[in-house]
Design a protein around this motif. Structure first.
Motif, PDB file in Angstrom:
ATOM      1  N   ARG A   1       0.841  -1.197   0.000  1.00 51.30           N
ATOM      2  CA  ARG A   1       0.000   0.000   0.000  1.00 51.30           C
ATOM      3  C   ARG A   1       0.872   1.242   0.000  1.00 51.30           C
ATOM      4  N   TRP A   2       0.314   2.322  -0.553  1.00 44.34           N
ATOM      5  CA  TRP A   2       1.022   3.592  -0.636  1.00 44.34           C
ATOM      6  C   TRP A   2       0.994   4.261   0.733  1.00 44.34           C
ATOM      7  N   PRO A   3       2.147   4.641   1.283  1.00 42.37           N
ATOM      8  CA  PRO A   3       2.184   5.272   2.614  1.00 42.37           C
ATOM      9  C   PRO A   3       1.502   6.639   2.609  1.00 42.37           C
ATOM     10  N   SER A   4       0.744   6.918   3.646  1.00 42.15           N
ATOM     11  CA  SER A   4       0.111   8.231   3.746  1.00 42.15           C
ATOM     12  C   SER A   4       1.113   9.280   4.221  1.00 42.15           C
ATOM     13  N   LYS A   5       2.111   8.863   4.997  1.00 42.31           N
ATOM     14  CA  LYS A   5       3.137   9.793   5.469  1.00 42.31           C
ATOM     15  C   LYS A   5       4.170  10.021   4.367  1.00 42.31           C
ATOM     16  N   PHE A   6       4.440  11.283   4.102  1.00 43.05           N
ATOM     17  CA  PHE A   6       5.429  11.641   3.083  1.00 43.05           C
ATOM     18  C   PHE A   6       6.813  11.098   3.446  1.00 43.05           C
ATOM     19  N   SER A   7       7.119  11.083   4.734  1.00 41.36           N
ATOM     20  CA  SER A   7       8.435  10.609   5.172  1.00 41.36           C
ATOM     21  C   SER A   7       8.628   9.110   4.930  1.00 41.36           C
ATOM     22  N   ASP A   8       7.550   8.365   4.727  1.00 41.16           N
ATOM     23  CA  ASP A   8       7.654   6.938   4.429  1.00 41.16           C
ATOM     24  C   ASP A   8       7.592   6.657   2.926  1.00 41.16           C
ATOM     25  N   GLN A   9       7.141   7.616   2.137  1.00 41.62           N
ATOM     26  CA  GLN A   9       6.988   7.390   0.699  1.00 41.62           C
ATOM     27  C   GLN A   9       8.333   7.219   0.008  1.00 41.62           C
ATOM     28  N   GLU A  10       9.260   8.144   0.260  1.00 46.22           N
ATOM     29  CA  GLU A  10      10.549   8.075  -0.436  1.00 46.22           C
ATOM     30  C   GLU A  10      11.310   6.780  -0.143  1.00 46.22           C
ATOM     31  N   PRO A  11      11.404   6.329   1.111  1.00 47.96           N
ATOM     32  CA  PRO A  11      12.098   5.061   1.344  1.00 47.96           C
ATOM     33  C   PRO A  11      11.471   3.891   0.591  1.00 47.96           C
ATOM     34  N   CYS A  12      10.148   3.873   0.505  1.00 48.61           N
ATOM     35  CA  CYS A  12       9.483   2.799  -0.244  1.00 48.61           C
ATOM     36  C   CYS A  12       9.793   2.910  -1.737  1.00 48.61           C
ATOM     37  N   LEU A  13       9.899   4.143  -2.228  1.00 50.06           N
ATOM     38  CA  LEU A  13      10.252   4.335  -3.638  1.00 50.06           C
ATOM     39  C   LEU A  13      11.670   3.856  -3.925  1.00 50.06           C
ATOM     40  N   TRP A  14      12.569   4.001  -2.950  1.00 52.79           N
ATOM     41  CA  TRP A  14      13.937   3.506  -3.138  1.00 52.79           C
ATOM     42  C   TRP A  14      13.931   1.993  -3.342  1.00 52.79           C
ATOM     43  N   VAL A  15      13.045   1.295  -2.642  1.00 49.66           N
ATOM     44  CA  VAL A  15      12.958  -0.161  -2.820  1.00 49.66           C
ATOM     45  C   VAL A  15      12.521  -0.469  -4.245  1.00 49.66           C
ATOM     46  N   LEU A  16      11.499   0.252  -4.737  1.00 53.34           N
ATOM     47  CA  LEU A  16      11.068   0.052  -6.131  1.00 53.34           C
ATOM     48  C   LEU A  16      12.192   0.415  -7.097  1.00 53.34           C
ATOM     49  N   TRP A  17      12.881   1.518  -6.834  1.00 52.03           N
ATOM     50  CA  TRP A  17      14.004   1.941  -7.673  1.00 52.03           C
ATOM     51  C   TRP A  17      15.027   0.824  -7.797  1.00 52.03           C
ATOM     52  N   SER A  18      15.301   0.145  -6.679  1.00 51.80           N
ATOM     53  CA  SER A  18      16.316  -0.911  -6.693  1.00 51.80           C
ATOM     54  C   SER A  18      15.898  -2.100  -7.558  1.00 51.80           C
TER      55      SER A  18
END
Length: 180
Positions: A92-109
């Motif tokens: 699920r997409w995080p509602s907190k902005f501070s959690d969004q970028e770290p999750c995007l890094w996982v997708l980036w990898s």
């Protein structure tokens, strides 16, 4: 009176012996304490003992500086793991902005490096890694966070190569450990 110890190290003792012999031969009388210190320093490549001493003090000062090791907040990494299933799927997409970028890094990898994709291909890649059915959201977020780039007309996308921050690397490793 305290005495400061300065380590003396040379690569070639034979070169030191030759240098000392040549310097001693130039002296009209046996050298004194300070003259011997200067000879030893010159033989090791320094201008004089004072130059040798200042270099040793500078090296000690640099080695005494604390090395700023990047800290990883493992509690945050553990908390962000809840966005990923036991199989490593982004749930699920995080509602907190501070959690969004770290999750995007996982997708980036997980996006293949040094490849160019069409919009449809990027969507297919992203659909393979998330379970909430919104590849457009993820694609736009990856571009906004400068983890992916695209042509102005959106005909080509590619992963932006960069070193993940330490906390993001820890999250990537934690999620990757869940992969089958």
């Amino acid at each position: 009176m305290s005495r400061t110890v300065f380590p003396y190290q040379v690569a070639d003792i034979a070169a030191i012996a030759r240098s000392l012999k040549a310097q001693w031969a130039e002296e009209p009388r046996p050298p004194g304490h300070v003259e011997l210190l200067n000879m030893l320093a010159r033989a090791a490549g320094y201008r004089n003992f004072q130059h040798f001493r200042s270099q040793a003090v500078a090296v000690d000062a640099l080695e005494a500086l604390p090395v700023a090791a990047p800290e990883v907040d493992y509690a945050k990494v553990q908390r962000r793991l809840r966005y990923f299933g036991p199989d490593g799927q982004f749930l699920r997409w995080p509602s907190k902005f501070s959690d969004q970028e770290p999750c995007l890094w996982v997708l980036w990898s997980r996006v293949p490096a040094r490849e160019t994709f069409t919009e449809r291909q990027v969507n297919q890649v992203l659909n393979g890694f998330h379970g909430f059915g919104d590849p457009a959201l993820l694609r736009r977020a990856l571009v906004e966070h400068k983890l992916m780039a695209r042509k102005p007309d959106c005909t080509a996308y590619w992963r932006v190569e960069q070193e993940p921050p330490p906390e993001m690397r820890a999250l990537i490793r934690a999620v990757s450990a869940r992969l089958p």
